[in-house]
Design an enzyme around this catalytic site. Structure first.
Site, PDB file in Angstrom:
ATOM      1  N   MET A 188      -5.890 -17.177  36.633  1.00  0.00           N
ATOM      2  CA  MET A 188      -6.946 -18.196  36.682  1.00  0.00           C
ATOM      3  C   MET A 188      -6.717 -19.104  37.889  1.00  0.00           C
ATOM      4  O   MET A 188      -7.646 -19.414  38.643  1.00  0.00           O
ATOM      5  CB  MET A 188      -6.948 -19.022  35.389  1.00  0.00           C
ATOM      6  CG  MET A 188      -7.579 -18.297  34.211  1.00  0.00           C
ATOM      7  SD  MET A 188      -7.477 -19.302  32.697  1.00  0.00           S
ATOM      8  CE  MET A 188      -8.730 -18.499  31.676  1.00  0.00           C
ATOM      9  N   ASP A 189      -5.484 -19.536  38.064  1.00  0.00           N
ATOM     10  CA  ASP A 189      -5.169 -20.405  39.208  1.00  0.00           C
ATOM     11  C   ASP A 189      -5.509 -19.710  40.526  1.00  0.00           C
ATOM     12  O   ASP A 189      -6.105 -20.304  41.424  1.00  0.00           O
ATOM     13  CB  ASP A 189      -3.680 -20.786  39.160  1.00  0.00           C
ATOM     14  CG  ASP A 189      -3.299 -21.768  40.269  1.00  0.00           C
ATOM     15  OD1 ASP A 189      -4.051 -22.729  40.489  1.00  0.00           O
ATOM     16  OD2 ASP A 189      -2.263 -21.554  40.923  1.00  0.00           O
ATOM     17  N   GLU A 190      -5.155 -18.449  40.618  1.00  0.00           N
ATOM     18  CA  GLU A 190      -5.404 -17.692  41.849  1.00  0.00           C
ATOM     19  C   GLU A 190      -6.914 -17.494  42.095  1.00  0.00           C
ATOM     20  O   GLU A 190      -7.389 -17.647  43.224  1.00  0.00           O
ATOM     21  CB  GLU A 190      -4.690 -16.326  41.774  1.00  0.00           C
ATOM     22  CG  GLU A 190      -4.953 -15.389  42.937  1.00  0.00           C
ATOM     23  CD  GLU A 190      -4.589 -15.972  44.295  1.00  0.00           C
ATOM     24  OE1 GLU A 190      -3.816 -16.942  44.360  1.00  0.00           O
ATOM     25  OE2 GLU A 190      -5.119 -15.454  45.293  1.00  0.00           O
TER      26      GLU A 190
END
Lengths: 247, 247
Positions: free
Chosen positions: A166-168
């Site tokens: 998700m962060d990426e």
């Protein structure tokens, strides 16, 4: 090596710009960040010719659901304005020719640097994923098939592996949609576990841009949308990467 | 293989127990979760004799800061009640002899399963970390040295790699402190980037246990505590693992 003494110059604050920030944060208006520059960011990000390996292409480990969804979105790149993003081994490849903000200068060395979500190179064992981005809608879709090296509870993907992806995906979306570079915050609510070897579809939307920050949301669910795996929100700080001068 | 049709039985809700949950959630009183059972959980988790490789031991890639901190906490295991947790390749090893909750049965197969935070086996390239736990204080310390396969911005650890390790450290702490098994939510505020090859120290506290959930906080900072890398909170759902009957 890294000039660690300058690191303090890049401090990230969730609700306010911390002292020292204005020196490294050029004021970007929403217009310049969200206007025509998105197209130039996308065209720089997706080189037509490159010798770099693109890890976001189908391989023998992809299950039928993953392949079908990939084909479906590939069709949409021809007719509906979606763009398939390449995924190189390192962010160093993605930002080639661009300068990091002051305080983050890194001399090159011979380490085998890898972006975390491409840390496992054996096909199908770790992260299999591909991101499609829609420049005018400021949306992304990430197709994710976790392998057995991403396990948490037996048989299921580790919550942290989804958090990292998700962060990426937020990160690539934030950069292309408005030069968002650094994660300020990431909030995730987990609902159901993702079975290893199955496909999760992450839908990312840019909700707003305000005070040099991009606010995004994500919902991760099964292909048939019957099972929600997790919902999240992410805030990214805008920072401009500048062209490197030729030497 | 995984009985996917039962997966819906384990639905995680942040603020309420969802319909269907009571069937798989034995009501645990805070006393039984936080009382003497912690000692039995810890002694089961830390077998005196095992053939399994412990990945949370020093190796040639550890930098002097990592080694010194490890020695410091190892001393505290002799005098101050701290326990060094072993870290096996898979959670399947950690829960050997225990049954997963209803709906999560997984038949064994020949896949090379790895817990996500031990997905990279080359020393120093990926995650190097060790967790110390204090049973009566309900605290954990995690020493973390990110390698070049965990990169995000050039030269620095990917925010997602820290998020995943926070989730993992919360997870082990939640299990030992009160049979917390599944992440309900994870909220992270990032403050500074962690240079690859340096050491971050994660301090985890169990704040409270309420309605079958454990609430925890974490601060990740440099060894000298002068740089805060990130702060986070995590909520975990309590679920009891039962002894497997012999067959």
């Amino acid at each position: 090596m890294i000039r660690r003494s300058f690191l303090g110059a890049v401090r990230l604050g969730q609700h306010r710009v911390l002292p020292g920030i204005p020196q490294v944060l050029p004021r970007l208006s929403p217009t310049s960040a969200f206007g025509s520059s998105t197209d130039s960011l996308v065209s720089r990000f997706c080189p037509e010719k490159t010798d770099l390996k693109d890890y976001a292409l189908p391989n023998a480990s992809w299950c039928p659901d993953m392949l079908n969804l990939y084909q479906e979105f590939l069709e949409k790149t021809k007719t509906d304005g979606w763009v398939k993003l390449p995924s190189f081994k390192s962010n160093r490849d993605h930002i080639q020719g661009l300068k990091l903000p002051f305080g983050l200068a890194v001399a090159s060395d011979k380490s085998d640097w890898r972006i975390f979500t491409r840390c496992i190179q054996e096909e199908g064992q770790g992260y299999e994923y591909v991101i499609f981005f829609h420049p005018s809608k400021k949306k992304s879709i990430c197709l994710f098939q976790p392998g057995p090296y991403l396990e948490g509870p037996p048989g299921f993907a580790h919550g942290g592996s989804l958090a990292a992806l998700m962060d990426e995906t937020f990160s690539k979306t934030a950069y292309l949609a408005g030069e968002g570079l650094f994660t300020v915050s990431l909030n995730i609510r987990f609902k159901n576990l993702i079975p290893v070897g199955s496909v999760a579809v992450l839908n990312i939307d840019v909700e707003k841009i305000e005070d040099q920050k991009l606010y995004m949301s994500c919902i991760a669910q099964s292909r048939d949308q019957q099972t929600v795996y997790a919902k999240s929100s992410g805030v990214f700080l805008q920072l401009q990467l500048e062209e490197e001068s030729s030497q």
